[in-house]
Design an enzyme around this catalytic site. Structure first.
Site, PDB file in Angstrom:
ATOM      1  N   GLY A  13      -9.924  12.779  13.638  1.00  0.00           N
ATOM      2  CA  GLY A  13     -10.183  13.969  13.549  1.00  0.00           C
ATOM      3  C   GLY A  13      -8.837  14.239  13.212  1.00  0.00           C
ATOM      4  O   GLY A  13      -8.009  14.362  13.097  1.00  0.00           O
ATOM      5  N   ALA A  83     -10.694  12.463  21.512  1.00  0.00           N
ATOM      6  CA  ALA A  83     -12.100  12.455  21.112  1.00  0.00           C
ATOM      7  C   ALA A  83     -13.264  13.238  21.968  1.00  0.00           C
ATOM      8  O   ALA A  83     -12.841  13.699  22.879  1.00  0.00           O
ATOM      9  CB  ALA A  83     -12.059  10.824  21.333  1.00  0.00           C
ATOM     10  N   GLN A  85     -16.862  15.133  21.527  1.00  0.00           N
ATOM     11  CA  GLN A  85     -18.206  15.322  20.883  1.00  0.00           C
ATOM     12  C   GLN A  85     -17.533  16.592  20.694  1.00  0.00           C
ATOM     13  O   GLN A  85     -17.818  17.941  21.266  1.00  0.00           O
ATOM     14  CB  GLN A  85     -19.562  15.605  21.522  1.00  0.00           C
ATOM     15  CG  GLN A  85     -21.185  16.095  20.031  1.00  0.00           C
ATOM     16  CD  GLN A  85     -20.822  17.464  19.988  1.00  0.00           C
ATOM     17  OE1 GLN A  85     -20.529  17.222  18.611  1.00  0.00           O
ATOM     18  NE2 GLN A  85     -21.551  18.072  20.070  1.00  0.00           N
ATOM     19  N   THR A 127     -10.412  23.757  27.067  1.00  0.00           N
ATOM     20  CA  THR A 127     -10.947  24.679  25.253  1.00  0.00           C
ATOM     21  C   THR A 127     -11.136  26.200  25.559  1.00  0.00           C
ATOM     22  O   THR A 127     -11.514  26.290  26.906  1.00  0.00           O
ATOM     23  CB  THR A 127     -12.123  24.082  24.681  1.00  0.00           C
ATOM     24  OG1 THR A 127     -12.652  25.297  23.612  1.00  0.00           O
ATOM     25  CG2 THR A 127     -12.969  23.716  25.657  1.00  0.00           C
ATOM     26  N   GLU A 129     -13.775  27.726  24.890  1.00  0.00           N
ATOM     27  CA  GLU A 129     -15.066  27.861  25.286  1.00  0.00           C
ATOM     28  C   GLU A 129     -15.625  28.034  27.189  1.00  0.00           C
ATOM     29  O   GLU A 129     -16.466  28.298  26.913  1.00  0.00           O
ATOM     30  CB  GLU A 129     -15.959  26.151  24.230  1.00  0.00           C
ATOM     31  CG  GLU A 129     -15.981  26.691  23.116  1.00  0.00           C
ATOM     32  CD  GLU A 129     -16.575  27.572  22.415  1.00  0.00           C
ATOM     33  OE1 GLU A 129     -17.789  27.979  22.739  1.00  0.00           O
ATOM     34  OE2 GLU A 129     -16.354  28.550  21.415  1.00  0.00           O
ATOM     35  N   TYR A 151     -21.178  21.916  25.768  1.00  0.00           N
ATOM     36  CA  TYR A 151     -20.313  21.172  25.107  1.00  0.00           C
ATOM     37  C   TYR A 151     -18.956  22.097  26.317  1.00  0.00           C
ATOM     38  O   TYR A 151     -18.074  20.838  26.718  1.00  0.00           O
ATOM     39  CB  TYR A 151     -19.707  21.342  23.618  1.00  0.00           C
ATOM     40  CG  TYR A 151     -18.229  21.542  23.361  1.00  0.00           C
ATOM     41  CD1 TYR A 151     -17.689  20.705  22.819  1.00  0.00           C
ATOM     42  CD2 TYR A 151     -17.565  22.503  23.309  1.00  0.00           C
ATOM     43  CE1 TYR A 151     -16.565  20.784  22.785  1.00  0.00           C
ATOM     44  CE2 TYR A 151     -15.992  22.577  23.263  1.00  0.00           C
ATOM     45  CZ  TYR A 151     -15.844  21.515  22.280  1.00  0.00           C
ATOM     46  OH  TYR A 151     -14.256  21.339  21.877  1.00  0.00           O
ATOM     47  N   LYS A 155     -16.581  19.921  29.091  1.00  0.00           N
ATOM     48  CA  LYS A 155     -15.092  20.154  28.875  1.00  0.00           C
ATOM     49  C   LYS A 155     -14.524  21.074  29.853  1.00  0.00           C
ATOM     50  O   LYS A 155     -13.348  20.386  30.329  1.00  0.00           O
ATOM     51  CB  LYS A 155     -14.754  21.112  27.839  1.00  0.00           C
ATOM     52  CG  LYS A 155     -15.208  20.569  26.171  1.00  0.00           C
ATOM     53  CD  LYS A 155     -13.605  19.461  25.896  1.00  0.00           C
ATOM     54  CE  LYS A 155     -13.678  19.186  24.449  1.00  0.00           C
ATOM     55  NZ  LYS A 155     -12.745  17.938  24.345  1.00  0.00           N
ATOM     56  N   ARG A 186      -9.996  20.348   8.783  1.00  0.00           N
ATOM     57  CA  ARG A 186     -11.206  20.301   9.743  1.00  0.00           C
ATOM     58  C   ARG A 186     -12.634  20.813   9.322  1.00  0.00           C
ATOM     59  O   ARG A 186     -12.532  19.912   8.211  1.00  0.00           O
ATOM     60  CB  ARG A 186     -11.357  22.278   9.969  1.00  0.00           C
ATOM     61  CG  ARG A 186     -12.059  22.291  10.856  1.00  0.00           C
ATOM     62  CD  ARG A 186     -12.188  22.479  12.143  1.00  0.00           C
ATOM     63  NE  ARG A 186     -12.266  23.332  13.374  1.00  0.00           N
ATOM     64  CZ  ARG A 186     -12.655  23.378  13.533  1.00  0.00           C
ATOM     65  NH1 ARG A 186     -12.900  21.879  14.967  1.00  0.00           N
ATOM     66  NH2 ARG A 186     -12.651  24.240  15.165  1.00  0.00           N
TER      67      ARG A 186
END
Ligand code: NDP
Ligand code: GDP
Length: 341
Positions: A13, A83, A85, A127, A129, A151, A155, A186
């Site tokens: 990634g 790692a 999703q 994150t 988020e 997501y 997290k 990205r």
């Protein structure tokens, strides 16, 4: 002297590639974990010219045996869990696999570290988020979390289970709450890369326009290469703890489009409202941006702006790459990339 071993999950990634590059330069033996895939996942490592310097092993976060095998085979000093999703929009479509990978995956690692290798230092990529639609003007390590996607919820579990394993078992485990960070490496589904690549394709008449979703959300975008240096620094501190990584600057998607458009010689004016809004190039009168419902999310995080005071003070850091510089880096890459292909 034997080299220290660092393991990076999600080595293929964006962040995995930059971090691997950094750790190789610092003299680490780098083992990278990558799940088997039909896609070409090594383009970033090739771009950074490090593919041959890394030992890549099969690593699927949903498969406990992979994690146990890793610790049975290597004496790992530092484990960077990058790692995931990682795409918020997909998490609404695949909430269960997202939760398993991003949430339970972290618990699988921590439990294996606790039982097989308690001296291994662990880094978790948390994150911004997590904050959701925060009522604070800017978000720091003490701002409360109110996640708004599968997501973010996955997290959140990962974040707190990491802290719990530190507090309960004394592991050196910590999280960085990173705000959005971008680069030429990205993935294309993320909005910055999508805009940069599409504008160059419009300029070169490969496509007519770009379809976007909500233009009015704000993000605090930093440069991924810079942020991964901090991942390493955080694991070198005496005490494991959480840090916000951000620039402290926040911009709308529309501002990103306008800034990026300059590199293609476009100047945009906006017409219409809501789903009918259009971005039109004033020089050619051509519609460059359209709005497409497909790219809206069931629940959105409207504004993110990080408060990076703690990391500035404790790690003597300040962001070198601001919004305009980031757009420049990404646009110059896309323009050159288009010429190369
Ligand atoms: P990427 O999506 O570029 O990389 C994620 C990596 O994880 C990919 O190599 C992917 O492999 C791998 N992966 C996905 N699912 C699994 C699985 N089940 N088992 C093993 N590997 C898996 O993300 P970034 O590099 O941008 O981000 C790194 C981390 O930082 C992620 O955890 C992300 O959630 C987090 N983060 C990122 C931010 C950002 O702005 N970039 C902001 C905040 C946090 P494959 O290619 O096969 O899918
Ligand atoms: P995120 O912040 O991790 O979800 O990163 P993204 O780059 O995927 O999205 C950033 C913001 O851009 C989100 O609020 C999206 O709703 C918004 N956005 C608007 N249009 C698009 C689009 O076409 N693609 C993506 N990925 N995001 C978009």
């Amino acid at each position: 002297m034997k080299k220290k071993i660092a393991f990076i999950s999600g080595i293929g990634g964006q962040d995995g590639a930059y971090l691997a590059h950094l750790l190789l330069n610092k003299g680490y033996r780098v083992i990278g974990g990558e799940r088997r895939s039909s896609k070409n996942t090594y383009w970033r490592l090739k771009f950074l010219k490090i593919l041959k310097k890394i030992e890549i092993i099969d690593f699927e976060l949903n498969e406990l045996t992979n994690i146990i095998r890793l610790f049975n085979n290597y004496n790992i000093s530092e484990f960077y869990n990058l790692a995931a999703q990682s795409f918020v929009h997909s998490s609404f479509k695949n909430p269960i696999t997202t939760s398993d990978t991003n949430g339970m995956g972290v618990l699988r690692i921590l439990e294996t570290i606790r039982t097989l290798s308690p001296k291994t230092k662990f880094f978790q990529a948390s994150t911004s988020e997590l904050y959701g639609n925060s009522s604070s003007k800017s978000q720091d390590e003490n701002t409360s979390f109110r996640p708004r996607s599968p997501y973010a919820v996955s997290k959140l579990f990962a974040h707190f289970i990491t802290i719990n394993y530190r507090e309960a078992y004394g592991l050196f485990a910590c999280c960085a709450i990173t705000f959005n960070h971008e680069s030429p490496l990205r993935s294309e589904e993320f909005v910055t890369k999508k805009i940069a690549k599409s504008l160059v394709e419009i300029k070169n008449k490969k496509i007519n326009h770009i379809d976007l979703g909500n233009l009015y959300v704000r993000r605090d975008w930093g440069y991924a290469k810079e942020y991964t240096e901090l991942f390493w620094k955080i694991l070198q501190q005496k005490k494991p703890m959480e840090y916000v990584i951000s620039t402290g600057e926040s911009h709308t998607i529309k501002e990103f489009v306008e800034e990026a458009a300059k590199y293609c010689g476009f100047k945009l004016k906006w017409e219409g409202k809501g789903i009918k809004e259009r971005g039109i190039d004033i020089y050619t009168n051509k519609v460059i941006v359209k709005i497409n419902k497909k790219f809206f999310r069931p629940t959105e995080v409207n504004t993110l702006k990080g408060n990076n005071k703690l990391i500035k003070k404790e790690l003597s850091w300040k962001p070198k790459c601001n919004f305009k510089k980031l757009v420049k880096i990404m646009m110059e890459y896309e323009i050159n990339e288009f010429k190369r292909n």
